[in-house]
Design an enzyme around this catalytic site. Sequence first.
Site, short mmCIF file in Angstrom:
data_model
loop_
_atom_site.label_atom_id
_atom_site.label_comp_id
_atom_site.label_asym_id
_atom_site.label_seq_id
_atom_site.Cartn_x
_atom_site.Cartn_y
_atom_site.Cartn_z
N CYS A 27 0.81 -1.21 0.00
CA CYS A 27 0.00 0.00 0.00
C CYS A 27 0.85 1.27 0.00
O CYS A 27 0.62 2.18 -0.80
CB CYS A 27 -1.00 0.00 1.15
SG CYS A 27 -0.29 0.03 2.82
N HIS B 97 -2.65 1.01 6.85
CA HIS B 97 -3.03 0.91 5.45
C HIS B 97 -3.27 2.31 4.89
O HIS B 97 -3.77 3.19 5.60
CB HIS B 97 -4.30 0.07 5.27
CG HIS B 97 -4.63 -0.20 3.83
ND1 HIS B 97 -3.82 -0.93 3.00
CD2 HIS B 97 -5.68 0.21 3.07
CE1 HIS B 97 -4.36 -0.99 1.79
NE2 HIS B 97 -5.49 -0.30 1.80
N HIS C 277 -5.81 1.42 -4.26
CA HIS C 277 -4.90 0.94 -3.21
C HIS C 277 -4.42 -0.47 -3.54
O HIS C 277 -4.93 -1.13 -4.43
CB HIS C 277 -5.59 0.98 -1.84
CG HIS C 277 -6.76 0.05 -1.70
ND1 HIS C 277 -6.97 -0.73 -0.59
CD2 HIS C 277 -7.80 -0.24 -2.53
CE1 HIS C 277 -8.08 -1.44 -0.73
NE2 HIS C 277 -8.61 -1.16 -1.90
#
Length: 175
Positions: free
Chosen positions: A89, A137, A149
């Site tokens: 990510c 994240h 993402h």
Amino acid sequence: MTTTRMPRSGSLPAVRRAALVLLAGAGVALSPLPAQAAAGGGGPSSAAVAAAPAAAAASSAAQTVVSTALAQKGKPYVWAGAGPNSYDCSGLTQRAFAAAGVKLPHSSRMQSKMGAPVSRNALRPGDLVFFYNPVSHVGIYIGNGQMVHAPRAGDVVKVSSFDRMPGFHSARRLA
């Protein structure tokens, strides 16, 4: 200590120069990289994602971030991946912002402390969105309730509904 490298004033359009100066003044590390999206990606997409394309970004730098991230769709998630063939990510966000001349660390938690805070209802395409507490994240908001993402091992870089992501923590604007 943050090092800021600014390009010669004649090498960038006036709007991008102004954005870089603003970011440098805010303490964001900058480096002059070409604003080119990596070719490829084109992975699987759902009808919902196809029906809701990314909204136009407010600045050319933010548009570069969004375009670069979207060009990585379909590439596999690999822990600590920073491209060009796989990403985690924060590696994806690092690559997308580098294309716009903004240097980010390869850590979602460290990225969550950069730039200016943005409320959830004020998100614009190109904003970083962070999840979980502590932050673990990150994605890039692309407008129309969507984000791009690199979700998890066994998955690929993709567009997902921002509103369906659990554990929203915060958002930051860098471009």
